[in-house]
Design a protein around this motif. Structure first.
Motif, short mmCIF file in Angstrom:
data_model
loop_
_atom_site.label_atom_id
_atom_site.label_comp_id
_atom_site.label_asym_id
_atom_site.label_seq_id
_atom_site.Cartn_x
_atom_site.Cartn_y
_atom_site.Cartn_z
N TYR A 268 0.82 -1.21 0.00
CA TYR A 268 0.00 0.00 0.00
C TYR A 268 0.85 1.25 0.00
CZ TYR A 268 -3.99 2.93 1.37
OH TYR A 268 -4.98 3.86 1.41
N LEU A 325 -0.23 16.15 -1.65
CA LEU A 325 -0.83 16.47 -0.36
C LEU A 325 -1.91 17.52 -0.58
CD1 LEU A 325 -0.18 15.67 2.64
CD2 LEU A 325 0.83 17.93 2.83
N LEU A 344 -14.14 13.46 3.48
CA LEU A 344 -13.83 12.03 3.40
C LEU A 344 -14.94 11.29 2.67
CD1 LEU A 344 -12.43 11.45 6.99
CD2 LEU A 344 -11.16 11.33 4.85
N ALA A 348 -14.42 9.11 -0.63
CA ALA A 348 -14.76 7.68 -0.64
C ALA A 348 -15.68 7.36 -1.81
CB ALA A 348 -15.43 7.30 0.68
N ILE A 354 -7.15 7.31 0.30
CA ILE A 354 -6.46 8.28 1.14
C ILE A 354 -5.31 7.55 1.82
CG2 ILE A 354 -6.70 9.76 3.16
CD1 ILE A 354 -9.65 10.12 2.23
N LEU A 355 -4.09 7.94 1.46
CA LEU A 355 -2.93 7.23 1.98
C LEU A 355 -2.62 7.65 3.40
CD1 LEU A 355 -0.92 7.70 -1.30
CD2 LEU A 355 -1.87 5.54 -0.50
N VAL A 356 -2.77 8.93 3.68
CA VAL A 356 -2.47 9.46 5.00
C VAL A 356 -3.50 10.56 5.29
CG1 VAL A 356 -0.81 10.78 6.37
CG2 VAL A 356 0.00 9.03 4.78
N PHE A 357 -3.99 10.57 6.50
CA PHE A 357 -4.89 11.65 6.91
C PHE A 357 -4.42 12.15 8.26
CE2 PHE A 357 -8.44 13.77 8.77
CZ PHE A 357 -9.22 14.23 7.73
N CYS A 367 -5.02 17.63 6.47
CA CYS A 367 -4.39 17.36 5.20
C CYS A 367 -4.46 15.87 4.92
CB CYS A 367 -2.94 17.84 5.18
SG CYS A 367 -1.87 16.96 6.28
#
Lengths: 474, 474, 474, 474
Positions: A268, A325, A344, A348, A354-357, A367
């Motif tokens: 991932y 980002l 979100l 979706a 979303i790799l990072v929230f 971000c």
């Protein structure tokens, strides 16, 4: 199916007559001790060549199209000749050559249609790109026959049923199970090795689809799951799952064992060795997976298992450079939390991963990191869902920073290691690399760090070294 | 209003006859050079005493109730006597004593009602707890009169209009502006100093409300905004905004200037010096705020301004120990992103503030930090909104970890400092403290770190030292 | 633009050389008294022929494709000949014939591409289908030139900017305004009549789009809005907006005036005379629209205006037969209202238009009427959003009834008429037709009734008669 | 529990000594043939008197409070005397009188607390209002003892566990089952009749709650469900479920049988005979319910059953006058469907029941009917969720029309009756009553019609007559 081994040979493992002979040797070897079914990728570089041809067809560049088609035909015919131009195999040679010519004519037709219309419609793209796997399946199957192994090329469009999301379809497991039982069951029972095309599939009503790039692994794991295989072996050109991207780091090590969870996180977060979706079908039945190197068959490779009795700390440092980002900041009057929720939800529904929230502020700014190619879809989803808020300045304009990269440190046992975070961030800063965002969740086995893009490689090297990953692990 | 200074005196600055005399001196001093309006807290410990009394009333413990009431009356009458039992002030003494007795009788009535019903209804709580500020406003106003300053106690219930969220009401600025203009305008124009009760307010139809604990600062900033004050001075018993909680760290320094954004982040992340909502009303008009120490009037205090020309790096390390980490993990079949969205929406609608949110995983697990007292509301909101998903195991059971603490490093210029993250995390790990979650956003001025609760204090000390905050700043 | 009249000629009004001569006469007539710009549809049946050709191309039926192409060419060349094979017009004849041949060759190319790929990609569809309007614009413009009117064919792809929703694009008005000012402004100023293709447009980056079937009206109203036209006349083959579908009802009457709101409701509920979106661009500037019959120019037609001083009761009975009723019923344990909310949200995001929504039950069941062709998208949206609820029987299986029809009674003044509802439902039941669902909103000008499909026509006739619509209205 | 009959006696059936004797007779009668448990309401008018007393207490009107208390005491003591002042019952008389005095003293205490605080906190309200049922349970239980029936008063606060929504709590069935088994099981096993207070309950931690007005029926059905009763009989002062409100219509008929679904719809749409929530606990186990008249024990009453073999057409016409219609209209730029979705979501979260929802317009306006007392909550929910849309005129201001009434025609077999809708609406219009909104869903057994308030009664009479409901039904 008891004692069934699914083996998947990737593009380099199918990359030449020589490589296919090795694949055949492996098959012969394993077939002595169990039932075997095979999934193959296209010969290395073939998929790119097919895609490139269609791009040039769309632009009307017929010279390149013709050159590519010639290239495609020559390479596959030459491989065919090298494999089958041997005593007593004339029949196989003729049959395989005819099949190759016929497939390439088929591809040429699609390229011509694309050239005429000036667009590349997704269904035709999926139909065309699957030619690569069909070519390699034919070559390997006829070669196996020529050396006395009962084998049969099988188009996965007859096996794997998916939804109609062309280019990135999702399998429908129940329908797939039925089709595989019908089509592959009798072959395997009769000791015939099916040589199945990876990557492609079809909808229930027969329209061609593909499973997304790198989807041949996914094809193999889908087959393993629906056929209740005992093991899945994935043959590539590397020694297994590595502690970092070897293009970035000199002294990477091969991990002898990782968990499903670790392997999924690694995939991932950028590790190329497995398609991220590969493992999902296997988890329930705990079917073990081996990632092996067909260029170094004696090496053990990496075994992917359900869990470890003892966690093993940091396993690897992955990285992604094709990310962006997105930063959002509500103005004072608004509940930032509801904005987060709506953002979100919009992402979706638009299928943006979303790799990072990350969010940690009184101002409720937040971000999130996405893949670069998702930027247009993500922005459209956010802007249309929050159009009123943006128009009336309840939200500041959405900011997109493409000059970033993601570095992720992964390992199930990581949280037990004192001082690890400090060492990671010190290692990054030692290289004078700016840290933009950080996210580490409570139950997670990943520390994700967003850094300036131009420091990503140095950051990976520095963290890899700091975590002591550059030495052989047990 | 041109040249208007609003001064708010906190609980310790109103904590005794002596302190009130100092407050009066300050008022006299400032009144020479500009118009002055005053907002007062209850005498220190009074609010707690009132709340404690009501708690014991609810439980039927009349002995404690009586003791507390006696204590309350004695202290205020004693202070009254110390302030006003002076020549030529007999009238003030009598009037103030009568007013005090009457207010305490009022409070006694409510305590009796609570005792009878065995519950503490919120509207009556708000009515009762505001008695503390009314007592101190009376004392200061009469004392000012006795030393020749025209002054008048004003109940903020006549000035500040709020919604009906008892215990934590929000001001309605337009209605408040009208009331303040009507009620305070003439006083200030006539050179009379209004001594306004902090903390309390009323709905448009006159039901008593309060602005949440620490809300006296908020009262003062609301008045500053609606009266267009030139400055707001907040008098406390500390020298200003500090680089860390002085109870945890020995050598904290006072910051000479911070921005609104920094001050808001500091307050949001646990610094006690300002009510987090205090600054919002002031931002638009850029009304500067001073945080000053009434025990050391010569010290400059901290000035809170709109922005810095040059960012100043790390400013402070805050901490919160009354927090809990909620962790959620979708099972494979579900879109984790939609779960995140629905979770955030549910929490937003339940008015739960999310201090930190972090997610970085293929499994789309995520964790969020909330205040401990929000746990029941948060869990109920999450569980009722995701009841089906939880019941059918699309979501793992929600985990709540109360043994955590939040450490936040704040500063607008922080991101420009190379190696900072590494130093922070190394400083934490040097103390063998486990890091549970991390969040730092792209546009943010905060790095938030969730650590094990029992390491929080050591972590703060270590980071404070590492960031070089323990020396006098320019 | 002061004194500008936009006239749109529909397919039948462009359906032959004779009809085009009439159109030219109308243009000449109006051009004497004001500035004129023209929007044209394809010659009648041309669009269907083009679509049919592409369908057969996709199926590989080249005989039909060739026959259609011949048909297309013959008809347009014959019309060209009839219009321009006159003295002194040889140059126009040659130029127009060449242009026609060239456009049909273009279309042939696309049909060939479709045949090769075996699919009809949407962008190419939009490119191909717009050929029809280009053909008719060429014919009319050259004819106008030949009779001495300065005219110029203009492809709307150069004027109207849309999003990239091929087949049903939405205009971007600001960009369109700029392009129209640049391209059409000088023509109109120089007294040249632009003959603009209806229906088609392009994205900002030049990809061809269309505005949805019947979109030529929309093209005309977009141009009217961005050019600030004084009036818009829409020439068709019927006398105006009718009191019912004349195919179902014998004695329909033509309405002399309707409001924008009525016209929009009529179009939304099935009246074919106007594309439902036509009026939106005109509302703000209150540009009046006339619907006129080019086969009976002396008749007044229907004027569409902003509002009436006096409402006029029931105006018309419309009907739709290509609709389906979706019924949903929560099981006891669930909040039906939240299910409704999530269902509507899912459908809105999937761009499914809800024609009727009705709910009136303790069980919180609800039903909604959609267009038949939206069924797959609607079901997918509902099922994916409520998958868990459906899987675990919190919701009963979604029911779809395709054997229904919609009858709508429309009129702004309707609510003032006593007994109307009773008369409507009695009229329906007199025909023994089952009523399935009813919806009438408080502020609405429509009573919507869902009936069994096989009774729809009789219901329309009966209600039309009952409402006294079959006589001439003032 | 095999052979268990739950009987609930409503307020009028407990309204005097005489009525209680009748109730006792019924109990004695039934107890001969099966096990019996009893649920009682407060004596008629008692609950209103208790609520009135608390309202006056809040306002400080102690004269009325005292008068009410005297009234309360006198009536219950008088009833006690009439029941128990008989030979050999002196012990019962003393014990019951003491218990009554003690309960009224308890209530007086709460009223005093309310008077002191000047507010009526919900928990204390629930505690106080349940006194009414405790009084009647005592009276009936002692009377039963005095005539030789083993009986025991039981406070439902010891049996029914609810959430903490004071005034309208929801039962937690599992916890309730356990408590009932523990507390009532042994009594019933020992042939002792429990006389349980209706309406009230308690949270798991013992705080008093009530189930909403009319909740005694609900109490009885909860007990029937958790005790697996064979039947539930509800004794009232009317002959059963009627074809209309007898206060509005002269010749109403009693329905001999209705289904659960019909009964629920009738209750939901205004029929007073059952609390709307009563039936839910019974559906799963198909426990039949009888609604019977204790004033006419020989009459059969209405039986409520799971389903009919043959549907019976229109059953009844109900009406509600305490309702309001909320109308919302998006402006052009917005997706009306998303606004609908967000509105419904907001109302669901605010626990506002939507009686009717209808939308049928191109403009996507919609209207919904709610109870009048929900207006403030509904408006706040809508306005806070759509604040930005309202502020910037994407939505027109929300309109509330309180001058409306709901008429509902209910019956499972209704849809099979040709011409029914026509007859209903003709019947309404015959009375010159304006119809404002209509909703009938596909699978529903209700036609809901919103009319002007001042025509509601006439509409009910007219529809009742038209549907032929005024004659005896089989």
């Amino acid at each position: 199916m008891k004692n069934l081994l699914i083996m998947k040979f990737g593009g380099t493992s199918m990359g030449s007559a020589e490589r296919m002979r090795v694949a055949a040797e492996i098959i012969v070897e394993q077939k002595k001790i169990r039932r075997v079914a095979v999934v193959v990728s296209a010969m290395s570089k073939t998929t790119d060549l097919l895609l490139d041809t269609m791009r040039h067809a769309e632009l009307g560049d017929s010279a390149t199209v013709q050159a590519n088609l010639r290239n495609l035909l020559d390479r596959h015919l030459a491989t065919c000749d090298q494999l089958l131009n041997i005593p007593d195999s004339e029949g196989h040679l003729v049959a395989a050559s005819d099949a190759i010519r016929s497939l390439i004519t088929e591809f040429e037709r699609i390229a011509r249609g694309i050239a005429i219309l000036g667009e590349r419609p997704p269904r035709s793209m999926d139909e065309a790109v699957a030619i690569g796997e069909q070519l390699s399946a034919i070559l390997l199957a006829y070669y196996l026959q020529s050396i006395g192994v009962d084998a049969q090329p099988v188009n996965a469009a007859e096996l794997i049923v998916t939804d109609a999301v062309f280019g990135n379809a999702s399998p429908q497991m129940d329908a797939t199970r039925v089709k595989c039982a019908d089509r592959l069951g009798p072959l395997i029972a009769d000791d015939i090795v099916p040589v199945v095309t990876g990557y492609n599939a079809a909808t229930a009503d027969g329209r061609p689809t593909t499973l997304g790039r790198g989807g041949s692994d996914f094809s193999a794991s889908i087959l393993a799951a629906v056929l209740d295989a005992a093991e899945l072996w994935i043959w590539t050109d590397v020694d297994g799952i590595m502690s970092a991207d070897p293009r970035l780091v000199d002294n990477v090590t091969v991990l002898s064992e990782v968990t499903y969870a670790e392997a999924a996180e690694l995939a991932y977060n950028g590790a190329k060795v497995l398609h991220p979706r590969t493992l999902a079908p296997l988890v329930e039945k705990k079917i073990p997976v081996w990632s092996k190197n067909s260029f170094a068959r004696q090496k053990p490779g990496t075994k992917i298992v359900s869990h470890f009795d003892e966690p093993k700390g940091v396993r690897a440092v992955t990285s992604m450079s094709d990310v962006a980002l997105i930063a959002m900041e509500p103005s004072a009057a608004l509940s930032g939390t509801r904005m987060m929720a709506r953002s979100l939800d919009a992402l979706a529904l638009a299928n943006v991963e979303i790799l990072v929230f990350s969010s940690s502020s009184y101002r409720q700014s937040f971000c999130l990191l996405i893949r670069k190619h998702d930027i247009p879809v993500a922005l459209e989803a956010l802007e249309s869902n929050l159009s009123i808020e943006l128009a009336h300045h309840y939200l500041n304009p959405i900011e997109v920073d493409e000059e970033v990269g993601l570095l992720a440190v992964v390992g199930e046992g990581m949280r037990g290691i004192p001082g690890l975070a400090g060492r990671i961030f010190t290692a990054i800063s030692r290289e004078n690399i700016n840290i933009i965002a950080i996210a580490q969740g409570s139950s997670e086995l990943t520390i994700a760090v967003v850094v300036r893009r131009d420091g990503l490689e140095r950051a990976v090297r520095s963290v890899h070294k700091e975590c002591g990953l550059g030495v052989v692990q047990a």
